[in-house]
Design a protein around this motif. Structure first.
Motif, PDB file in Angstrom:
ATOM      1  N   PRO A  55      -0.484  20.181  -0.106  1.00  0.00           N
ATOM      2  CA  PRO A  55       0.371  21.264   0.382  1.00  0.00           C
ATOM      3  C   PRO A  55       1.455  20.777   1.342  1.00  0.00           C
ATOM      4  CG  PRO A  55      -1.634  21.193   1.642  1.00  0.00           C
ATOM      5  CD  PRO A  55      -1.752  20.121   0.572  1.00  0.00           C
ATOM      6  N   ILE A  56       1.760  19.522   1.314  1.00  0.00           N
ATOM      7  CA  ILE A  56       2.711  18.945   2.261  1.00  0.00           C
ATOM      8  C   ILE A  56       4.130  19.419   1.980  1.00  0.00           C
ATOM      9  CG2 ILE A  56       3.751  16.772   3.032  1.00  0.00           C
ATOM     10  CD1 ILE A  56       1.008  15.504   2.711  1.00  0.00           C
ATOM     11  N   GLY A  57       4.469  19.745   0.761  1.00  0.00           N
ATOM     12  CA  GLY A  57       5.818  20.181   0.446  1.00  0.00           C
ATOM     13  C   GLY A  57       6.676  19.008   0.021  1.00  0.00           C
ATOM     14  N   LEU A  58       6.250  18.315  -0.964  1.00  0.00           N
ATOM     15  CA  LEU A  58       6.954  17.138  -1.462  1.00  0.00           C
ATOM     16  C   LEU A  58       8.211  17.548  -2.212  1.00  0.00           C
ATOM     17  CD1 LEU A  58       6.856  14.038  -2.119  1.00  0.00           C
ATOM     18  CD2 LEU A  58       5.667  14.692  -4.209  1.00  0.00           C
ATOM     19  N   MET A  59       9.309  16.897  -1.917  1.00  0.00           N
ATOM     20  CA  MET A  59      10.549  17.129  -2.648  1.00  0.00           C
ATOM     21  C   MET A  59      11.082  15.781  -3.092  1.00  0.00           C
ATOM     22  SD  MET A  59      14.257  18.728  -1.555  1.00  0.00           S
ATOM     23  CE  MET A  59      13.568  20.140  -0.788  1.00  0.00           C
ATOM     24  N   LEU A  60      11.358  15.657  -4.372  1.00  0.00           N
ATOM     25  CA  LEU A  60      11.901  14.416  -4.891  1.00  0.00           C
ATOM     26  C   LEU A  60      13.410  14.451  -4.718  1.00  0.00           C
ATOM     27  CD1 LEU A  60       9.784  14.178  -8.152  1.00  0.00           C
ATOM     28  CD2 LEU A  60       9.309  13.215  -5.905  1.00  0.00           C
ATOM     29  N   VAL A  61      13.940  13.453  -4.054  1.00  0.00           N
ATOM     30  CA  VAL A  61      15.367  13.392  -3.755  1.00  0.00           C
ATOM     31  C   VAL A  61      15.967  12.237  -4.540  1.00  0.00           C
ATOM     32  CG1 VAL A  61      17.065  13.091  -1.914  1.00  0.00           C
ATOM     33  CG2 VAL A  61      14.928  14.284  -1.443  1.00  0.00           C
ATOM     34  N   PRO A  62      17.055  12.489  -5.281  1.00  0.00           N
ATOM     35  CA  PRO A  62      17.659  11.388  -6.045  1.00  0.00           C
ATOM     36  C   PRO A  62      18.285  10.356  -5.113  1.00  0.00           C
ATOM     37  CG  PRO A  62      19.050  13.332  -6.149  1.00  0.00           C
ATOM     38  CD  PRO A  62      17.785  13.739  -5.434  1.00  0.00           C
ATOM     39  N   ILE A  71       0.837  -1.197   0.000  1.00  0.00           N
ATOM     40  CA  ILE A  71       0.000   0.000   0.000  1.00  0.00           C
ATOM     41  C   ILE A  71       0.876   1.252   0.000  1.00  0.00           C
ATOM     42  CG2 ILE A  71      -1.625   1.355   1.393  1.00  0.00           C
ATOM     43  CD1 ILE A  71      -2.810  -1.420   2.262  1.00  0.00           C
ATOM     44  N   THR A  72       1.948   1.247   0.782  1.00  0.00           N
ATOM     45  CA  THR A  72       2.864   2.386   0.816  1.00  0.00           C
ATOM     46  C   THR A  72       3.484   2.618  -0.558  1.00  0.00           C
ATOM     47  OG1 THR A  72       3.343   2.008   3.147  1.00  0.00           O
ATOM     48  CG2 THR A  72       4.942   3.314   1.909  1.00  0.00           C
ATOM     49  N   ARG A  73       3.933   1.543  -1.202  1.00  0.00           N
ATOM     50  CA  ARG A  73       4.534   1.660  -2.540  1.00  0.00           C
ATOM     51  C   ARG A  73       3.517   2.235  -3.524  1.00  0.00           C
ATOM     52  NH1 ARG A  73       8.774  -0.061  -5.105  1.00  0.00           N
ATOM     53  NH2 ARG A  73       9.420  -1.435  -3.425  1.00  0.00           N
ATOM     54  N   GLU A  74       2.288   1.736  -3.504  1.00  0.00           N
ATOM     55  CA  GLU A  74       1.253   2.229  -4.411  1.00  0.00           C
ATOM     56  C   GLU A  74       0.946   3.700  -4.149  1.00  0.00           C
ATOM     57  OE1 GLU A  74      -1.913  -0.504  -3.636  1.00  0.00           O
ATOM     58  OE2 GLU A  74      -1.028  -2.082  -4.887  1.00  0.00           O
ATOM     59  N   THR A  75       0.854   4.070  -2.866  1.00  0.00           N
ATOM     60  CA  THR A  75       0.573   5.456  -2.507  1.00  0.00           C
ATOM     61  C   THR A  75       1.698   6.374  -2.956  1.00  0.00           C
ATOM     62  OG1 THR A  75      -0.728   4.727  -0.608  1.00  0.00           O
ATOM     63  CG2 THR A  75       0.034   7.014  -0.591  1.00  0.00           C
ATOM     64  N   MET A  76       2.940   5.972  -2.696  1.00  0.00           N
ATOM     65  CA  MET A  76       4.079   6.809  -3.092  1.00  0.00           C
ATOM     66  C   MET A  76       4.172   6.917  -4.614  1.00  0.00           C
ATOM     67  SD  MET A  76       5.240   8.140  -0.439  1.00  0.00           S
ATOM     68  CE  MET A  76       6.505   9.021  -1.325  1.00  0.00           C
ATOM     69  N   SER A  77       3.891   5.858  -5.327  1.00  0.00           N
ATOM     70  CA  SER A  77       3.901   5.911  -6.796  1.00  0.00           C
ATOM     71  C   SER A  77       2.859   6.903  -7.287  1.00  0.00           C
ATOM     72  CB  SER A  77       3.629   4.532  -7.390  1.00  0.00           C
ATOM     73  OG  SER A  77       4.682   3.663  -7.104  1.00  0.00           O
ATOM     74  N   LYS A  78       1.670   6.865  -6.683  1.00  0.00           N
ATOM     75  CA  LYS A  78       0.607   7.790  -7.064  1.00  0.00           C
ATOM     76  C   LYS A  78       1.009   9.227  -6.761  1.00  0.00           C
ATOM     77  CE  LYS A  78      -4.265   8.791  -6.387  1.00  0.00           C
ATOM     78  NZ  LYS A  78      -5.483   8.456  -5.679  1.00  0.00           N
ATOM     79  N   ILE A  79       1.596   9.464  -5.590  1.00  0.00           N
ATOM     80  CA  ILE A  79       2.040  10.810  -5.213  1.00  0.00           C
ATOM     81  C   ILE A  79       3.089  11.307  -6.193  1.00  0.00           C
ATOM     82  CG2 ILE A  79       3.365  12.104  -3.487  1.00  0.00           C
ATOM     83  CD1 ILE A  79       1.885  10.429  -1.354  1.00  0.00           C
ATOM     84  N   LEU A  80       4.038  10.455  -6.541  1.00  0.00           N
ATOM     85  CA  LEU A  80       5.108  10.870  -7.443  1.00  0.00           C
ATOM     86  C   LEU A  80       4.593  11.136  -8.850  1.00  0.00           C
ATOM     87  CD1 LEU A  80       7.960   8.531  -6.191  1.00  0.00           C
ATOM     88  CD2 LEU A  80       7.683  10.977  -5.762  1.00  0.00           C
ATOM     89  N   VAL A  81       3.604  10.364  -9.290  1.00  0.00           N
ATOM     90  CA  VAL A  81       3.024  10.605 -10.604  1.00  0.00           C
ATOM     91  C   VAL A  81       2.264  11.925 -10.608  1.00  0.00           C
ATOM     92  CG1 VAL A  81       1.217   9.809 -12.192  1.00  0.00           C
ATOM     93  CG2 VAL A  81       2.920   8.205 -11.339  1.00  0.00           C
ATOM     94  N   GLU A  82       1.538  12.196  -9.521  1.00  0.00           N
ATOM     95  CA  GLU A  82       0.773  13.444  -9.420  1.00  0.00           C
ATOM     96  C   GLU A  82       1.690  14.660  -9.298  1.00  0.00           C
ATOM     97  OE1 GLU A  82      -1.907  12.850  -6.193  1.00  0.00           O
ATOM     98  OE2 GLU A  82      -3.187  11.487  -7.342  1.00  0.00           O
TER      99      GLU A  82
END
Length: 96
Positions: free
Chosen positions: A79-86, A49-60
């Motif tokens: 408005p959480i302030g998502l930052m994609l980190v390599p 579920i975490t993987r699916e949720t994170m994939s959805k967040i990253l796609v959005e």
């Protein structure tokens, strides 16, 4: 002949008792393993579920690498302030 019959019955009773003890011991092990299996399955489900949720967040969040919480953009982003980190690779500087 009667002594042989008594010894035979005693041996059979001893073996039956030993088999019954083994059955109970194995049932206890099965119950313990069933609990461990259930816990592992629950963990696996939560991770899926975490993987699916994170994939959805990253796609959005397919726009910029960072979401600006002060933006006037009316898109339904969080408005959480998502930052994609390599991912860390050898030779990359460490965060301090």
């Amino acid at each position: 002949m009667e002594a042989v019959m008594v010894a035979w019955h005693e041996e059979l009773a001893r073996r039956e008792a030993a088999a019954a003890e083994q059955v109970e011991r194995l049932r206890g092990q099965i119950a313990e393993l069933a609990e461990q299996l259930n816990a592992a399955e629950q963990l696996m489900s939560r991770l899926t579920i975490t993987r699916e949720t994170m994939s959805k967040i990253l796609v959005e969040a397919d726009g910029p690498d960072e979401i600006d919480v002060n933006s006037t953009d009316s898109s339904p982003r969080s408005p959480i302030g998502l930052m994609l980190v390599p991912q860390r690779r050898p030779g990359m500087p460490r965060w301090r």
